[in-house]
Design an enzyme around this catalytic site. Structure first.
Site, PDB file in Angstrom:
ATOM      1  N   ALA A 188      -4.005   7.848  -4.864  1.00  9.97           N
ATOM      2  CA  ALA A 188      -2.660   7.326  -5.096  1.00  9.97           C
ATOM      3  C   ALA A 188      -2.824   5.856  -5.456  1.00  9.97           C
ATOM      4  O   ALA A 188      -3.211   5.036  -4.624  1.00  9.97           O
ATOM      5  CB  ALA A 188      -1.812   7.481  -3.842  1.00  9.97           C
ATOM      6  N   GLY A 190       0.816  -1.215   0.000  1.00 11.48           N
ATOM      7  CA  GLY A 190       0.000   0.000   0.000  1.00 11.48           C
ATOM      8  C   GLY A 190       0.838   1.247   0.000  1.00 11.48           C
ATOM      9  O   GLY A 190       2.047   1.201  -0.239  1.00 11.48           O
ATOM     10  N   ASN A 191       0.216   2.378   0.231  1.00 15.19           N
ATOM     11  CA  ASN A 191       0.940   3.660   0.285  1.00 15.19           C
ATOM     12  C   ASN A 191       0.333   4.544   1.366  1.00 15.19           C
ATOM     13  O   ASN A 191      -0.682   4.200   1.963  1.00 15.19           O
ATOM     14  CB  ASN A 191       0.916   4.335  -1.091  1.00 15.19           C
ATOM     15  CG  ASN A 191      -0.483   4.710  -1.529  1.00 15.19           C
ATOM     16  OD1 ASN A 191      -1.092   5.623  -0.981  1.00 15.19           O
ATOM     17  ND2 ASN A 191      -1.002   3.985  -2.505  1.00 15.19           N
ATOM     18  N   ARG A 192       0.970   5.686   1.611  1.00 16.91           N
ATOM     19  CA  ARG A 192       0.600   6.531   2.747  1.00 16.91           C
ATOM     20  C   ARG A 192      -0.455   7.583   2.442  1.00 16.91           C
ATOM     21  O   ARG A 192      -0.667   8.482   3.251  1.00 16.91           O
ATOM     22  CB  ARG A 192       1.844   7.271   3.261  1.00 16.91           C
ATOM     23  CG  ARG A 192       2.880   6.393   3.881  1.00 16.91           C
ATOM     24  CD  ARG A 192       4.004   7.269   4.405  1.00 16.91           C
ATOM     25  NE  ARG A 192       5.194   6.506   4.728  1.00 16.91           N
ATOM     26  CZ  ARG A 192       5.332   5.788   5.841  1.00 16.91           C
ATOM     27  NH1 ARG A 192       4.365   5.754   6.736  1.00 16.91           N
ATOM     28  NH2 ARG A 192       6.435   5.102   6.050  1.00 16.91           N
ATOM     29  N   SER A 193      -1.099   7.535   1.296  1.00 20.37           N
ATOM     30  CA  SER A 193      -2.066   8.588   0.974  1.00 20.37           C
ATOM     31  C   SER A 193      -3.192   8.640   2.008  1.00 20.37           C
ATOM     32  O   SER A 193      -3.792   7.626   2.347  1.00 20.37           O
ATOM     33  CB  SER A 193      -2.659   8.342  -0.414  1.00 20.37           C
ATOM     34  OG  SER A 193      -3.659   9.297  -0.665  1.00 20.37           O
TER      35      SER A 193
END
Ligand code: CTP
Ligand code: CA
Length: 229
Positions: free
Chosen positions: A100, A33-36
């Site tokens: 994102a 995943g990502n930090r958005s």
């Protein structure tokens, strides 16, 4: 006050906004995943609602509430986000890809929890995800406005703006909102700075301030673009 004058200028328009960050499953309990945070996308949705639009948000893992009168569709992976965006885009006048989106996903998803074994390392094979924005641009209906975002960092080869301009031309969206990201810029709840580029890469506007202020400046460009057609 520019915001007060603009009130109601999106009346009668269907606006779809994606927000948050996609997750690509790795096994039954893990993901990439990502930090958005989803804050910029949610701010755009709320600003558009305030200005009279009918708004749908396609949210990928956003831990925030949305204002009243906004339709919210929950998604997780890039694939599910793509399905939801294509469905919502069928009746949308304005499509905004603020999420994102993962560029890669694990080639296979284990149906059990991956265990430690062997030589102590784990190698993952990743394959490209679909480019949702590119697909939305390709299937854009007449009169539909499509907007993308780009988080960029400058490097030895090119500045943030040069990377942004190349991406604007490659993506072909009506507007590409370029965000400079770094260690302490762009993600989370901090003032934002966004440069807005046309599909030929030319900078057409610049906004800095809170996410809600930036949201209104982006929507000003939506109004301008729609008056052009
Ligand atoms: N995007 C998308 N589908 C993907 C990747 C990105 O729809 N699989 C969208 C994002 O929501 C954003 C825009 O494309 O609106 C630009 O995303 P960005 O990550 O900046 O561009 P990429 O084309 O993925 O290029 P790169 O990450 O290599 O810079
Ligand atoms: Ca990307």
């Amino acid at each position: 006050n520019a915001d007060a004058d603009a009130w109601g200028d999106l009346e009668g328009l269907n606006v779809v906004v994606s927000a948050g960050g996609t997750r690509e499953p790795l096994d039954s309990v893990r993901f990439l995943g990502n930090r958005s945070s989803g804050r910029q996308g949610f701010a755009i949705a709320e600003a558009a609602r305030e200005r009279g639009a009918k708004v749908t948000v396609v949210a990928a893992h956003v831990a925030l509430p949305l204002g009243e009168g906004i339709r919210r569709v929950e998604v997780s992976s890039t694939e599910s986000l793509g399905v939801a965006m294509r469905a919502a885009a069928e009746t949308a006048d304005v499509v905004i890809m603020a999420a994102a989106v993962a560029d890669f996903r694990p080639a296979k998803v284990a149906d059990h929890k991956i265990k430690k074994d062997g030589d102590g390392t784990l190698t993952l094979t990743l394959v490209p995800t679909e480019d949702v924005l590119a697909g939305l641009v390709r299937s854009r209906r007449p009169g539909q406005t499509v907007i993308g975002f780009a988080a960029e960092t400058g490097d030895s080869g090119a500045t943030v703006l040069e990377h942004g301009a190349a991406k604007a031309r490659r993506k072909g969206a009506d507007l590409l909102c370029v965000n400079e990201v770094g260690v302490d810029r762009g993600f989370g709840d901090r003032p934002n700075e966004v440069r807005m580029l046309a599909s030929d890469g030319a900078e057409v506007a610049h906004a800095a301030g809170s996410k809600i202020e930036v949201a209104h400046r982006i929507l000003d460009q939506v109004v301008r673009l729609r008056h052009q057609v």
